[in-house]
Enzyme design. Structure first.
Site, mmCIF file in Angstrom:
data_model
loop_
_atom_site.group_PDB
_atom_site.id
_atom_site.type_symbol
_atom_site.label_atom_id
_atom_site.label_comp_id
_atom_site.label_asym_id
_atom_site.label_seq_id
_atom_site.Cartn_x
_atom_site.Cartn_y
_atom_site.Cartn_z
ATOM 1 N N GLY A 117 0.820 -1.210 0.000
ATOM 2 C CA GLY A 117 0.000 0.000 0.000
ATOM 3 C C GLY A 117 0.850 1.255 0.000
ATOM 4 N N TYR A 177 -6.923 7.347 -0.841
ATOM 5 C CA TYR A 177 -6.545 6.267 0.082
ATOM 6 C C TYR A 177 -7.773 5.716 0.826
ATOM 7 C CZ TYR A 177 -3.795 4.038 3.862
ATOM 8 O OH TYR A 177 -3.247 3.160 4.765
HETATM 9 N N1 CAA Z 1 -9.485 18.711 9.125
HETATM 10 C C1 CAA Z 1 -9.866 19.937 8.754
HETATM 11 N N2 CAA Z 1 -9.051 20.809 8.155
HETATM 12 C C2 CAA Z 1 -7.793 20.424 7.890
HETATM 13 C C3 CAA Z 1 -7.327 19.142 8.249
HETATM 14 C C4 CAA Z 1 -8.236 18.278 8.898
HETATM 15 N N3 CAA Z 1 -7.889 17.044 9.280
HETATM 16 N N4 CAA Z 1 -6.043 19.030 7.857
HETATM 17 C C5 CAA Z 1 -5.707 20.185 7.287
HETATM 18 N N5 CAA Z 1 -6.769 21.036 7.305
HETATM 19 C C6 CAA Z 1 -6.833 22.388 6.788
HETATM 20 C C7 CAA Z 1 -5.684 23.229 7.311
HETATM 21 O O1 CAA Z 1 -6.010 23.717 8.591
HETATM 22 C C8 CAA Z 1 -5.592 24.309 6.273
HETATM 23 O O2 CAA Z 1 -6.611 25.262 6.501
HETATM 24 P P1 CAA Z 1 -6.402 26.799 6.090
HETATM 25 O O3 CAA Z 1 -6.186 26.801 4.615
HETATM 26 O O4 CAA Z 1 -7.688 27.415 6.514
HETATM 27 O O5 CAA Z 1 -5.197 27.234 6.876
HETATM 28 C C9 CAA Z 1 -5.952 23.568 4.970
HETATM 29 O O6 CAA Z 1 -6.658 22.381 5.387
HETATM 30 C C10 CAA Z 1 -4.747 23.148 4.177
HETATM 31 O O7 CAA Z 1 -3.865 22.392 5.017
HETATM 32 P P2 CAA Z 1 -2.320 22.259 4.691
HETATM 33 O O8 CAA Z 1 -1.632 23.563 4.878
HETATM 34 O O9 CAA Z 1 -1.778 21.085 5.440
HETATM 35 O O10 CAA Z 1 -2.419 21.982 3.121
HETATM 36 P P3 CAA Z 1 -1.544 21.162 2.161
HETATM 37 O O11 CAA Z 1 -2.215 21.192 0.832
HETATM 38 O O12 CAA Z 1 -0.119 21.524 2.286
HETATM 39 O O13 CAA Z 1 -1.647 19.661 2.733
HETATM 40 C C11 CAA Z 1 -2.642 17.592 3.304
HETATM 41 C C12 CAA Z 1 -2.877 19.012 2.873
HETATM 42 C C13 CAA Z 1 -1.911 16.839 2.203
HETATM 43 C C14 CAA Z 1 -3.987 16.958 3.553
HETATM 44 C C15 CAA Z 1 -1.758 17.571 4.574
HETATM 45 O O14 CAA Z 1 -2.418 18.296 5.570
HETATM 46 C C16 CAA Z 1 -1.510 16.185 5.055
HETATM 47 O O15 CAA Z 1 -0.629 15.450 4.585
HETATM 48 N N6 CAA Z 1 -2.287 15.705 6.044
HETATM 49 C C17 CAA Z 1 -2.145 14.344 6.563
HETATM 50 C C18 CAA Z 1 -3.232 13.497 6.042
HETATM 51 C C19 CAA Z 1 -3.169 12.172 6.758
HETATM 52 O O16 CAA Z 1 -3.593 12.014 7.904
HETATM 53 N N7 CAA Z 1 -2.642 11.144 6.121
HETATM 54 C C20 CAA Z 1 -2.488 9.864 6.726
HETATM 55 C C21 CAA Z 1 -1.217 9.270 6.207
HETATM 56 S S1 CAA Z 1 -0.790 7.791 7.095
HETATM 57 C C22 CAA Z 1 -1.805 6.626 6.527
HETATM 58 O O17 CAA Z 1 -2.573 6.802 5.655
HETATM 59 C C23 CAA Z 1 -1.722 5.276 7.185
HETATM 60 C C24 CAA Z 1 -3.011 4.900 7.757
HETATM 61 O O18 CAA Z 1 -3.639 3.990 7.247
HETATM 62 C C25 CAA Z 1 -3.495 5.526 8.983
#
Ligand code: CAA
Length: 248
Positions: free
Chosen positions: A91, A154
């Site tokens: 994955g 995902y």
């Molecule tokens: N809920 C609500 N709002 C959110 C949020 C959430 N969970 N996460 C981010 N935001 C908001 C931010 O606050 C921001 O708001 P503003 O524009 O008002 O400031 C906006 O969304 C953009 O956030 P970023 O600056 O982080 O934007 P980006 O485009 O650089 O990145 C993202 C966005 C790619 C989603 C990044 O936040 C990220 O990588 N998040 C992690 C996502 C995640 O949890 N992935 C899991 C990976 S591990 C996995 O998948 C294994 C598993 O099985 C568990």
């Protein structure tokens, strides 16, 4: 009792490695697959396995490609033998907010996480039905159950994977073949390095146990579902998430 054979896709990855070790230590004849892009990881990985006095057969395959998986099945049959337990663990993540998500991110994650389960399982499932014994275990995710901001691709694949699990569980039920999912929460692997630190800190606050899963805690659940003791469990999505998501 005859020795059971297990094949783990994504077997040199974070969770995959722990699964492979658990099965090998438990006396299974163990095989793992890795992707062409992971080739340079193979040598040090095998050295690590040998240091632990374990034996693992490695096969290269692109799980996103049906023909590659077809070729794998022939190689496995010739060099390894039958597969009693198949763990679909390969994955990837390609996180992006949906409004900016390139088609490529959608497509790659679909193929590696979901198409792969068809591509691989299709070549081993019928033989399990014929032998009247088998286990298929798909690694899903808490994010396929609750959805996750930035993971439309995902989350869709992991929810889809469990749909596939439930359908296949019904096809296997009368033939001694169980099909289950294991749904890890956030787990301490290299994949987590792709999650921004601030985001991960925030996520930990929402995990009642206040920490990430250890890969071994996922492996233990997989090993149990493969066992004879789990013969009456089929079609479940077993949560291993420290209480992050509770449902039903
Ligand atoms: N809920 C609500 N709002 C959110 C949020 C959430 N969970 N996460 C981010 N935001 C908001 C931010 O606050 C921001 O708001 P503003 O524009 O008002 O400031 C906006 O969304 C953009 O956030 P970023 O600056 O982080 O934007 P980006 O485009 O650089 O990145 C993202 C966005 C790619 C989603 C990044 O936040 C990220 O990588 N998040 C992690 C996502 C995640 O949890 N992935 C899991 C990976 S591990 C996995 O998948 C294994 C598993 O099985 C568990």
């Amino acid at each position: 009792m005859t020795q059971k054979h297990v094949l783990v896709t994504g077997g040199i990855g974070g969770i995959g490695t722990a699964i492979v070790k658990y099965f090998a230590r438990d006396g299974y004849k163990t095989a793992a697959t890795y992707a062409p892009f992971e080739r340079e990881k193979v040598k040090p990985w095998l050295e690590m396995i040998e240091k632990e006095v374990l034996e693992v057969h490695l096969f290269e395959v692109d799980v996103a490609d049906f023909e590659s998986c077809h070729a794998l099945s022939h190689k496995v049959a010739a060099e390894f033998g039958a597969v009693d337990v198949l763990v679909n663990c390969a994955g990837i993540i390609r996180d992006s907010v949906f409004k900016k998500m390139p088609f490529e991110n959608w497509d790659q994650v679909m193929k590696v996480n979901l198409y792969s389960i068809f591509n691989v399982t299709r070549h081993f499932f019928e033989a399990m039905l014929i032998r009247k014994w088998g286990r298929v275990i798909n690694i899903t995710s808490v994010n396929g159950q609750k959805g996750q901001f930035g993971q439309a691709n995902y989350s869709a694949t992991k929810a889809g994977a469990h749909g596939l699990t439930m359908a296949l569980a019904q096809e296997g039920a009368k033939h001694g073949v169980t099909v289950n999912s294991v749904a890890p929460g956030y787990t301490a692997t290299e994949m987590m390095l792709q999650v921004p630190e601030a985001v991960l800190d925030d996520i930990k606050k929402h995990i009642p146990m206040g920490r990430l899963a250890k890969p071994e805690e996922i492996a233990a659940a997989v090993l149990f579902l493969a066992s004879e003791d789990a013969a009456f469990i089929t079609g479940v999505n077993l949560d291993v998430n420290g209480g992050q998501w509770m449902h039903h």
